[in-house]
Design an enzyme around this catalytic site. Structure first.
Site, PDB file in Angstrom:
ATOM      1  N   LYS A   1      -5.647  -7.266   8.113  1.00  0.00           N
ATOM      2  CA  LYS A   1      -4.949  -8.422   9.106  1.00  0.00           C
ATOM      3  C   LYS A   1      -4.890  -8.198  10.982  1.00  0.00           C
ATOM      4  O   LYS A   1      -5.186  -9.069  11.528  1.00  0.00           O
ATOM      5  CB  LYS A   1      -2.953  -8.353   8.614  1.00  0.00           C
ATOM      6  CG  LYS A   1      -3.140  -8.787   7.318  1.00  0.00           C
ATOM      7  CD  LYS A   1      -1.385  -8.866   6.732  1.00  0.00           C
ATOM      8  CE  LYS A   1      -0.906  -7.600   7.141  1.00  0.00           C
ATOM      9  NZ  LYS A   1      -1.231  -6.672   6.055  1.00  0.00           N
TER      10      LYS A   1
ATOM     11  N   ARG B   1      -0.879   6.670  11.768  1.00  0.00           N
ATOM     12  CA  ARG B   1       0.358   6.140  11.727  1.00  0.00           C
ATOM     13  C   ARG B   1       1.357   7.576  10.334  1.00  0.00           C
ATOM     14  O   ARG B   1      -0.027   6.951   9.454  1.00  0.00           O
ATOM     15  CB  ARG B   1       0.659   4.976  11.054  1.00  0.00           C
ATOM     16  CG  ARG B   1       0.570   3.517  12.454  1.00  0.00           C
ATOM     17  CD  ARG B   1       0.671   2.935  12.007  1.00  0.00           C
ATOM     18  NE  ARG B   1       1.315   2.401  10.551  1.00  0.00           N
ATOM     19  CZ  ARG B   1       1.279   0.709   9.886  1.00  0.00           C
ATOM     20  NH1 ARG B   1       0.150   0.081  10.907  1.00  0.00           N
ATOM     21  NH2 ARG B   1       2.330   0.590   8.603  1.00  0.00           N
TER      22      ARG B   1
ATOM     23  N   ARG C   1       4.306   0.698  -0.627  1.00  0.00           N
ATOM     24  CA  ARG C   1       4.349  -0.522   0.665  1.00  0.00           C
ATOM     25  C   ARG C   1       3.809  -1.726  -0.793  1.00  0.00           C
ATOM     26  O   ARG C   1       3.963  -2.511  -0.434  1.00  0.00           O
ATOM     27  CB  ARG C   1       3.719  -0.013   1.722  1.00  0.00           C
ATOM     28  CG  ARG C   1       4.441   0.337   3.147  1.00  0.00           C
ATOM     29  CD  ARG C   1       3.797   1.379   3.970  1.00  0.00           C
ATOM     30  NE  ARG C   1       2.511   1.172   4.763  1.00  0.00           N
ATOM     31  CZ  ARG C   1       2.069   1.404   5.651  1.00  0.00           C
ATOM     32  NH1 ARG C   1       1.851   2.348   4.623  1.00  0.00           N
ATOM     33  NH2 ARG C   1       1.150   0.967   5.933  1.00  0.00           N
TER      34      ARG C   1
ATOM     35  N   ARG D   1       7.869 -11.765   5.349  1.00  0.00           N
ATOM     36  CA  ARG D   1       7.384 -10.575   3.957  1.00  0.00           C
ATOM     37  C   ARG D   1       8.364 -11.304   3.541  1.00  0.00           C
ATOM     38  O   ARG D   1       7.851 -10.096   1.907  1.00  0.00           O
ATOM     39  CB  ARG D   1       6.652  -9.061   4.928  1.00  0.00           C
ATOM     40  CG  ARG D   1       5.919  -8.433   4.453  1.00  0.00           C
ATOM     41  CD  ARG D   1       6.095  -7.273   5.362  1.00  0.00           C
ATOM     42  NE  ARG D   1       5.769  -6.394   5.580  1.00  0.00           N
ATOM     43  CZ  ARG D   1       4.896  -5.921   6.374  1.00  0.00           C
ATOM     44  NH1 ARG D   1       4.603  -6.114   7.220  1.00  0.00           N
ATOM     45  NH2 ARG D   1       3.960  -4.927   6.233  1.00  0.00           N
TER      46      ARG D   1
ATOM     47  N   ARG E   1      -7.409   4.938   8.135  1.00  0.00           N
ATOM     48  CA  ARG E   1      -7.346   4.082   9.892  1.00  0.00           C
ATOM     49  C   ARG E   1      -6.660   5.244  10.795  1.00  0.00           C
ATOM     50  O   ARG E   1      -6.160   5.851  10.699  1.00  0.00           O
ATOM     51  CB  ARG E   1      -5.972   3.596   9.485  1.00  0.00           C
ATOM     52  CG  ARG E   1      -5.182   2.779  10.610  1.00  0.00           C
ATOM     53  CD  ARG E   1      -4.364   0.990   9.837  1.00  0.00           C
ATOM     54  NE  ARG E   1      -3.760   1.351   8.960  1.00  0.00           N
ATOM     55  CZ  ARG E   1      -2.583   0.496   8.693  1.00  0.00           C
ATOM     56  NH1 ARG E   1      -3.301  -0.913   8.642  1.00  0.00           N
ATOM     57  NH2 ARG E   1      -2.045   0.601   8.398  1.00  0.00           N
TER      58      ARG E   1
HETATM   59  P1  ADP Z   1       0.484  -2.589   7.442  1.00  0.00           P
HETATM   60  O1  ADP Z   1      -0.122  -2.689   8.541  1.00  0.00           O
HETATM   61  O2  ADP Z   1       0.800  -1.365   6.183  1.00  0.00           O
HETATM   62  O3  ADP Z   1       0.996  -3.999   6.980  1.00  0.00           O
HETATM   63  P2  ADP Z   1       2.470  -2.835   8.738  1.00  0.00           P
HETATM   64  O4  ADP Z   1       2.543  -2.204  10.485  1.00  0.00           O
HETATM   65  O5  ADP Z   1       2.366  -4.548   9.094  1.00  0.00           O
HETATM   66  O6  ADP Z   1       2.127  -2.469   8.028  1.00  0.00           O
HETATM   67  O7  ADP Z   1       4.732  -2.648   9.117  1.00  0.00           O
HETATM   68  C1  ADP Z   1       5.059  -1.557   9.005  1.00  0.00           C
HETATM   69  C2  ADP Z   1       6.358  -1.016   8.187  1.00  0.00           C
HETATM   70  O8  ADP Z   1       7.048  -1.684   9.391  1.00  0.00           O
HETATM   71  C3  ADP Z   1       6.494  -2.072   6.679  1.00  0.00           C
HETATM   72  O9  ADP Z   1       6.372  -0.652   5.721  1.00  0.00           O
HETATM   73  C4  ADP Z   1       7.234  -1.878   7.150  1.00  0.00           C
HETATM   74  O10 ADP Z   1       8.791  -1.329   7.072  1.00  0.00           O
HETATM   75  C5  ADP Z   1       8.064  -2.926   8.215  1.00  0.00           C
HETATM   76  N1  ADP Z   1       7.504  -3.976   8.889  1.00  0.00           N
HETATM   77  C6  ADP Z   1       7.113  -4.935   9.420  1.00  0.00           C
HETATM   78  N2  ADP Z   1       7.203  -6.049   9.119  1.00  0.00           N
HETATM   79  C7  ADP Z   1       8.285  -7.098   8.107  1.00  0.00           C
HETATM   80  C8  ADP Z   1       8.801  -7.878   7.682  1.00  0.00           C
HETATM   81  N3  ADP Z   1       8.405  -8.968   8.386  1.00  0.00           N
HETATM   82  N4  ADP Z   1      10.001  -7.544   6.844  1.00  0.00           N
HETATM   83  C9  ADP Z   1      10.450  -5.972   6.517  1.00  0.00           C
HETATM   84  N5  ADP Z   1       9.791  -4.639   7.167  1.00  0.00           N
HETATM   85  C10 ADP Z   1       8.941  -5.311   7.922  1.00  0.00           C
HETATM   86  P1  ADP Z   2      -3.272  -4.653   8.307  1.00  0.00           P
HETATM   87  O1  ADP Z   2      -3.258  -4.600   9.505  1.00  0.00           O
HETATM   88  O2  ADP Z   2      -3.288  -5.199   7.013  1.00  0.00           O
HETATM   89  O3  ADP Z   2      -2.528  -3.382   7.393  1.00  0.00           O
HETATM   90  P2  ADP Z   2      -5.406  -2.960   9.788  1.00  0.00           P
HETATM   91  O4  ADP Z   2      -6.664  -4.463   9.973  1.00  0.00           O
HETATM   92  O5  ADP Z   2      -4.905  -2.169  10.207  1.00  0.00           O
HETATM   93  O6  ADP Z   2      -5.383  -3.805   8.299  1.00  0.00           O
HETATM   94  O7  ADP Z   2      -6.547  -3.052   8.558  1.00  0.00           O
HETATM   95  C1  ADP Z   2      -6.870  -1.269   7.905  1.00  0.00           C
HETATM   96  C2  ADP Z   2      -8.238  -0.308   8.159  1.00  0.00           C
HETATM   97  O8  ADP Z   2      -8.858  -0.906   7.446  1.00  0.00           O
HETATM   98  C3  ADP Z   2      -8.430   0.093   9.425  1.00  0.00           C
HETATM   99  O9  ADP Z   2      -8.644   1.641   9.348  1.00  0.00           O
HETATM  100  C4  ADP Z   2      -9.548  -1.256   9.227  1.00  0.00           C
HETATM  101  O10 ADP Z   2     -10.363  -0.562  10.218  1.00  0.00           O
HETATM  102  C5  ADP Z   2     -10.174  -1.288   8.625  1.00  0.00           C
HETATM  103  N1  ADP Z   2     -10.484  -2.575   8.155  1.00  0.00           N
HETATM  104  C6  ADP Z   2     -10.382  -3.400   7.930  1.00  0.00           C
HETATM  105  N2  ADP Z   2     -11.062  -4.702   7.547  1.00  0.00           N
HETATM  106  C7  ADP Z   2     -12.066  -3.855   7.650  1.00  0.00           C
HETATM  107  C8  ADP Z   2     -12.715  -4.555   6.413  1.00  0.00           C
HETATM  108  N3  ADP Z   2     -13.662  -5.944   6.444  1.00  0.00           N
HETATM  109  N4  ADP Z   2     -13.763  -3.712   5.929  1.00  0.00           N
HETATM  110  C9  ADP Z   2     -13.381  -2.787   6.223  1.00  0.00           C
HETATM  111  N5  ADP Z   2     -12.762  -2.142   7.049  1.00  0.00           N
HETATM  112  C10 ADP Z   2     -11.466  -3.121   7.394  1.00  0.00           C
END
Ligand code: ADP
Ligand code: ADP
Ligand code: ZN
Length: 215
Positions: A13, A161, A172, A88, A127
């Site tokens: 995302k 992270r 998660r 979420r 990541r």
């Molecule tokens: P990821 O990249 O792994 O999807 P995020 O960076 O979006 O994770 O979120 C990290 C943490 O922040 C989540 O595990 C949760 O604890 C909190 N968080 C983020 N967005 C939300 C949301 N919309 N509702 C509730 N908790 C959230």
């Molecule tokens: P999210 O925001 O959904 O948690 P991220 O964009 O942070 O996901 O991506 C998670 C990890 O996967 C990062 O290290 C990113 O560089 C890698 N990644 C993202 N998209 C792809 C893809 N299409 N193929 C391979 N690796 C990817």
């Protein structure tokens, strides 16, 4: 145009949102980034959510809806919002619908980044991000440049992270299946959902999303 990028942790995302910001003048609203900022700057709310985030539990709807409401009010003049990691829960989804309705610019698309669970451990454990500009890297699929400088901004301060470990990821994922995955049905029923293959290369995923937005 306002869109949601929907998918489990590691689906891509943030990576895709950044591309849309660069190419379409859209504004990325990541509640994860906002919460980490609050935590890092030690605000009262930041201290409150730190443990919850470390465990990989969801923060309360009230807090994240409040964050989004503020941003929607403060941000003007742009090509639309990308909601990344929000909503979420169903309560967050209905709150977002109401907030956007009030702006007169409702939601246009919900894009599901479809990935296999097995891929997520590898995604998350590889990541890292640039501490200066937030560019997202991956040890295998998008390595940090060999000269140690971010390809976007030239800084050399990369971060991992604390919650990107397997135990937190499992939690998660559980939160995702229990609380977030019902949104797929919700947005499908609202005729807004499009699924793209999130397992394809980053560039291919960009192209699939572009097709949806330009259709
Ligand atoms: P990821 O990249 O792994 O999807 P995020 O960076 O979006 O994770 O979120 C990290 C943490 O922040 C989540 O595990 C949760 O604890 C909190 N968080 C983020 N967005 C939300 C949301 N919309 N509702 C509730 N908790 C959230
Ligand atoms: P999210 O925001 O959904 O948690 P991220 O964009 O942070 O996901 O991506 C998670 C990890 O996967 C990062 O290290 C990113 O560089 C890698 N990644 C993202 N998209 C792809 C893809 N299409 N193929 C391979 N690796 C990817
Ligand atoms: Zn950078």
């Amino acid at each position: 145009m306002n869109i949601i990028l929907l998918g489990p942790p590691g689906a891509g995302k943030g990576t895709q949102a950044r591309h849309l910001v660069e190419t379409r003048n859209m504004v990325q609203l990541s509640t994860g980034d906002m919460l980490r900022e609050a935590k890092d700057s030690g605000t009262e709310m930041g201290n409150l959510v730190a443990d919850v985030m470390a465990r990989g539990d969801l923060v309360t709807d009230e807090i994240v809806i409040g964050l989004i409401r503020e941003k929607l009010e403060d941000t003007t003049d742009h090509g639309g919002f990308i909601f990344d990691g929000f909503p979420r829960t169903l309560m967050q989804a209905t709150a977002l619908g109401e907030l956007l309705e009030a702006t007169g610019k409702p939601l246009d698309h919900v894009i599901q980044l479809g990935v296999d669970d097995e891929a997520l451990v590898a995604r998350i454990s590889g990541r890292s991000t640039c501490g200066n500009c937030g560019e997202v890297y991956h040890d295998v699929t998008k390595p940090q440049p060999a000269d140690g400088k971010c390809e976007k901004c030239g800084a050399s301060d990369f971060k991992r992270r604390a919650d990107d470990n397997e135990e937190s990821l499992r939690n998660r994922l559980m939160e995702y299946y229990k609380k977030t995955s019902p949104l797929l049905g919700y947005y499908y029923a609202h005729n807004m959902l499009t699924r793209v293959d999130g397992l394809a290369d980053i560039k291919e995923v960009q192209d699939s999303i572009s097709k949806v937005l330009d259709a």
